[in-house]
Design a protein around this motif. Structure first.
Motif, PDB file in Angstrom:
ATOM      1  N   ASP A 187       0.840  -1.198   0.000  1.00  0.00           N
ATOM      2  CA  ASP A 187       0.000   0.000   0.000  1.00  0.00           C
ATOM      3  C   ASP A 187       0.878   1.252   0.000  1.00  0.00           C
ATOM      4  O   ASP A 187       2.111   1.172  -0.032  1.00  0.00           O
ATOM      5  N   GLU A 188       0.226   2.413   0.055  1.00  0.00           N
ATOM      6  CA  GLU A 188       0.970   3.682  -0.029  1.00  0.00           C
ATOM      7  C   GLU A 188       2.040   3.763   1.058  1.00  0.00           C
ATOM      8  O   GLU A 188       3.142   4.247   0.836  1.00  0.00           O
ATOM      9  N   GLN A 189       1.680   3.262   2.236  1.00  0.00           N
ATOM     10  CA  GLN A 189       2.625   3.338   3.358  1.00  0.00           C
ATOM     11  C   GLN A 189       3.883   2.510   3.051  1.00  0.00           C
ATOM     12  O   GLN A 189       5.011   2.977   3.227  1.00  0.00           O
ATOM     13  N   ALA A 190       3.652   1.286   2.557  1.00  0.00           N
ATOM     14  CA  ALA A 190       4.794   0.413   2.251  1.00  0.00           C
ATOM     15  C   ALA A 190       5.626   0.999   1.110  1.00  0.00           C
ATOM     16  O   ALA A 190       6.866   0.973   1.141  1.00  0.00           O
ATOM     17  N   LYS A 191       4.948   1.541   0.117  1.00  0.00           N
ATOM     18  CA  LYS A 191       5.667   2.107  -1.027  1.00  0.00           C
ATOM     19  C   LYS A 191       6.506   3.307  -0.594  1.00  0.00           C
ATOM     20  O   LYS A 191       7.678   3.436  -0.962  1.00  0.00           O
ATOM     21  N   ASN A 192       5.880   4.182   0.205  1.00  0.00           N
ATOM     22  CA  ASN A 192       6.615   5.378   0.632  1.00  0.00           C
ATOM     23  C   ASN A 192       7.774   5.024   1.559  1.00  0.00           C
ATOM     24  O   ASN A 192       8.837   5.640   1.495  1.00  0.00           O
ATOM     25  N   ALA A 193       7.555   4.000   2.407  1.00  0.00           N
ATOM     26  CA  ALA A 193       8.634   3.596   3.324  1.00  0.00           C
ATOM     27  C   ALA A 193       9.833   3.114   2.504  1.00  0.00           C
ATOM     28  O   ALA A 193      10.992   3.466   2.792  1.00  0.00           O
ATOM     29  N   TYR A 194       9.569   2.320   1.455  1.00  0.00           N
ATOM     30  CA  TYR A 194      10.677   1.828   0.633  1.00  0.00           C
ATOM     31  C   TYR A 194      11.356   2.984  -0.114  1.00  0.00           C
ATOM     32  O   TYR A 194      12.588   3.093  -0.128  1.00  0.00           O
ATOM     33  N   ALA A 195      10.542   3.864  -0.693  1.00  0.00           N
ATOM     34  CA  ALA A 195      11.133   4.997  -1.428  1.00  0.00           C
ATOM     35  C   ALA A 195      11.984   5.849  -0.483  1.00  0.00           C
ATOM     36  O   ALA A 195      13.059   6.337  -0.863  1.00  0.00           O
ATOM     37  N   ASP A 196      11.522   6.008   0.768  1.00  0.00           N
ATOM     38  CA  ASP A 196      12.307   6.798   1.737  1.00  0.00           C
ATOM     39  C   ASP A 196      13.646   6.120   2.010  1.00  0.00           C
ATOM     40  O   ASP A 196      14.680   6.783   2.153  1.00  0.00           O
TER      41      ASP A 196
END
Ligand SMILES: Cc1cc2nc3c(=O)[nH]c(=O)nc-3n(C[C@H](O)[C@H](O)[C@H](O)COP(=O)(O)OP(=O)(O)OC[C@H]3O[C@@H](n4cnc5c(N)ncnc54)[C@H](O)[C@@H]3O)c2cc1C
Length: 654
Positions: free
Chosen positions: A542-551
């Protein structure tokens, strides 16, 4: 200089999708980009993340928000494509048919499902041979994984593939791609590996076509490796040259060698030619080359070199797109697949396409249309229509339209083609099982980033004027200090976790092609792995997982180039499920299926079906799921067109 010819002989499509008002592009296309800053225009303070930017835009322009829905793969209402009609709310097709007849006809000689670059290549060759051909693409933009999309206003991204090398030289020439607007931007130097280490400034490794300079760079890490490097290049070059003939012909049909009339057997024997030519070229080196193809690349590189940054940099090509570590047997072949291209006659060279990868697809589409092919976007095929005899007779579109044809070529993946578009009962059970079993695991997450300045690396800081330095045009390899880092990153993903220190290939196409971004700004492509398609414990991407990886990825870049995070204007994160949803890549696999030895040549997409024909007479596979596999190569499209053409001619005489 403009990438398109001043006077093009054909009409063109806009292969750039983006928020600009939808209108037909003239050929030659648009004026140089405006020098405006989207975050100023939309009062987004300064740098905003992509979602915020879009939200602000939506407040200003409902139509643009609708366009975003389409771009994010959330579907887009069907609309009139022909003649550049715009549908209400500017939701209409970006691309329209521009062939001579205008409208989609009910009958063609050949229908191609999908306008990936291979589908377009196949169409161009078929039409060139006088076969009336239509291409039907489900997305609003042509090119499949070779597209340019304006994800952040004013920034044109090669949204999926971003580097060109593998395209077969015959295709450039035979389809006259230069005349149809293709302009490539070769890179020299081409590889830059900054190193994180205690010494100031930290070292880096810059590889280019000037061998003496490259050897000096390698010598910073190992004199011995610097001496060995030219011999290694020549050794690998020998293997690439030997395998070259295999790329431009269907794999040998072993069954046909013992079946049919004498004439048919002789024809099958002819197909052995490329294999024999390769065998002869391998010559006495065969045992050594056999080892390269089957061994883990770490074993091969350890035989040649001792310095870790060099070995890790070279090893990246052996794991690109593969859920594999440098210690995985067979990774040597993947490396080879990535060095078997050429650019402007230089073996192994990679470059950018001016205007982004969509400009290549546009040139191929122009070549096909100039000969009369009809190409349509937003035409989703939902079935291959079969006759009573089980022969493919055309396709049924999602909107209910039936388009009849004598042959059907599918550029969609083998999984979509055979598990979704053809009734299962029409296929042999073992074939269906093979297609289901294909390894489509993918480690890739692509992140497209808009930045307001060039990254400045600790190893080679930017000049005061902020202009691109030679290393900015390179593939910039981060977290590549040693092969063990790649292996660690891989191991984490095998446990269902995205790597905490991912392998990152950072490219800045706008360093050579400034028109891709507003003045002073840049587009940054981050090809990263390893991210599993399915997260541990069934966690959603989800958005949270995607953003965590991108961070995590951004934190890594920040360590090499402080200030990077502050330069970010917008980002587009494409995890394996996103690549599957948007581009139709099974499991997010960038090659329509892994390039492991068990899924190549005789066995691609399945043993006994590697010659582009399928169990359904009249249905052919013309995409990366067929021999010789993935990459922007065009070989599958060209070879499949030749096979279909042979059958088509035979049909005509029956
Ligand atoms: C993130 C990423 C980075 C990459 N980087 C590079 C790179 O730098 N260089 C390189 O050489 N290669 C790269 N690759 C690999 C390369 O892009 C692909 O292997 C290649 O583009 C595949 O081309 P294709 O024509 O075979 O298939 P695709 O490009 O996948 O095209 C298939 C087309 O069929 C359409 N389609 C599917 N189903 C239907 C249907 N039912 N009806 C109508 N249309 C349908 C799809 O929408 C798509 O347009 C990359 C791939 C990815 C994903």
């Amino acid at each position: 200089m403009h990438p398109w010819p001043a006077q093009s002989p054909c009409k063109c499509w806009d292969t750039v999708s983006g928020p600009a008002p939808r209108r037909p592009l003239p050929c030659p296309p648009p004026a140089p980009p405006r020098a405006w800053k989207p975050w100023e225009k939309f009062h987004c303070e300064s740098k905003v993340q992509l979602a915020g930017c879009w939200a602000a835009m939506a407040g200003h322009c409902v139509a643009m928000a609708a366009g975003l829905r389409a771009r994010l793969g959330m579907g887009c209402p069907s609309c009139c494509l022909w003649g550049w009609h715009l549908s209400p709310g500017l939701l209409g097709a970006r691309l329209a048919h521009a062939g001579a007849a205008g409208r989609l006809q009910r009958e063609y000689d050949a229908v191609v499902i999908g306008a990936g670059h291979n589908g377009l290549v196949a169409a161009a060759y078929l039409q060139r041979a006088g076969v009336r051909t239509a291409v039907l693409e489900k997305r609003h933009v042509l090119g499949g994984a070779a597209v340019t999309e304006e994800i952040v206003p004013g920034f044109k991204f090669s949204r999926a593939s971003y580097l060109l090398s593998l395209l077969r030289p015959q295709i450039y020439a035979e389809l006259e791609l230069q005349r149809h607007g293709l302009r490539v931007l070769p890179r020299d130097p081409y590889s830059f590996t900054p190193v994180l280490e205690g010494r100031r400034p930290p070292r880096s490794l810059l590889l280019g076509h000037d061998m003496a300079q490259t050897q000096r760079q390698i010598a910073q890490f190992s004199e011995k490796d610097a001496q060995a490097y030219p011999e290694y290049e020549a050794f690998m070059g020998g293997l690439v040259s030997a395998l070259d003939p295999l790329l431009d012909a269907p794999p040998v049909d072993t069954a046909a060698l013992g079946q049919g009339s004498l004439f048919q057997r002789l024809r099958a024997l002819r197909a052995l030619q490329p294999l024999l030519r390769s065998g002869l070229a391998l010559g006495q080196q065969l045992p050594r080359y056999y080892e390269v193809l089957t061994a883990p690349i770490s074993k091969i590189l350890d035989q040649w070199f001792e310095s870790e940054p060099l070995k890790a940099t070279l090893a990246t090509d052996a794991v690109i797109g593969a859920m594999a570590s440098p210690h995985t047997p067979g990774s040597g072949y993947v490396l080879l697949h990535h060095v078997m291209g050429e650019l402007e006659g230089r073996r192994g060279a990679w470059g950018y396409v001016a205007g982004g990868m969509g400009a290549l697809s546009q040139a191929i589409a122009c070549a096909a249309a100039a000969r009369g092919a009809h190409i349509f976007a937003e035409k989703m095929v939902c079935h291959v229509v079969l006759g009573k005899d089980g022969q493919a007779q055309g396709v049924l579109l999602q909107d209910g339209t039936e388009v009849r044809s004598k042959v059907v070529l599918s550029n969609a993946s083998p999984q979509i083609t055979f598990l979704e578009l053809v009734p299962q009962e029409q296929l042999p059970k073992d074939f269906v099982q093979r297609i289901r079993q294909t390894d489509t695991r993918s480690p890739v997450t692509k992140i497209n980033v808009a930045v307001d300045r060039l990254p400045s690396f600790l190893a080679v800081p930017n000049a005061r004027d902020g202009r691109p330095l030679p290393h900015h045009q390179c593939s910039i390899h981060l977290n590549c200090e040693g092969t063990h880092l790649l292996h660690q990153a891989f191991t984490e993903a095998t446990h269902g976790r995205p790597s905490s220190r991912p392998m990152i290939e950072l490219c800045i196409p706008s360093a050579l092609d400034p028109g891709l971004a507003p003045q002073g700004c840049h587009v940054v492509s981050l090809f990263t792995q390893y991210t599993p398609s399915v997260l541990a414990g069934g966690q959603p991407w989800d958005e949270q997982a995607k953003n965590a990886y991108a961070d995590t990825v951004f934190d890594c870049i920040e360590a090499y180039a402080p200030g990077f995070k502050a330069s970010v204007i917008g980002r587009d994160i494409l995890t394996p499920p996103d690549l599957e949803r948007i581009f139709g890549l099974p499991g997010g696999n960038i090659f329509h299926g892994g390039m492991s030895l068990d899924q190549l040549y005789f066995a691609r997409p399945a043993p006994s079906y590697s010659g582009y024909r399928s169990p359904v007479p009249g249905l052919y596979l013309c995409g990366s799921g067929a021999h010789p596999g993935g990459g922007v190569m065009g070989a599958a499209g060209r070879n499949a067109a030749q096979v279909a053409l042979e059958d088509f001619r035979r049909l005509r005489w029956q």
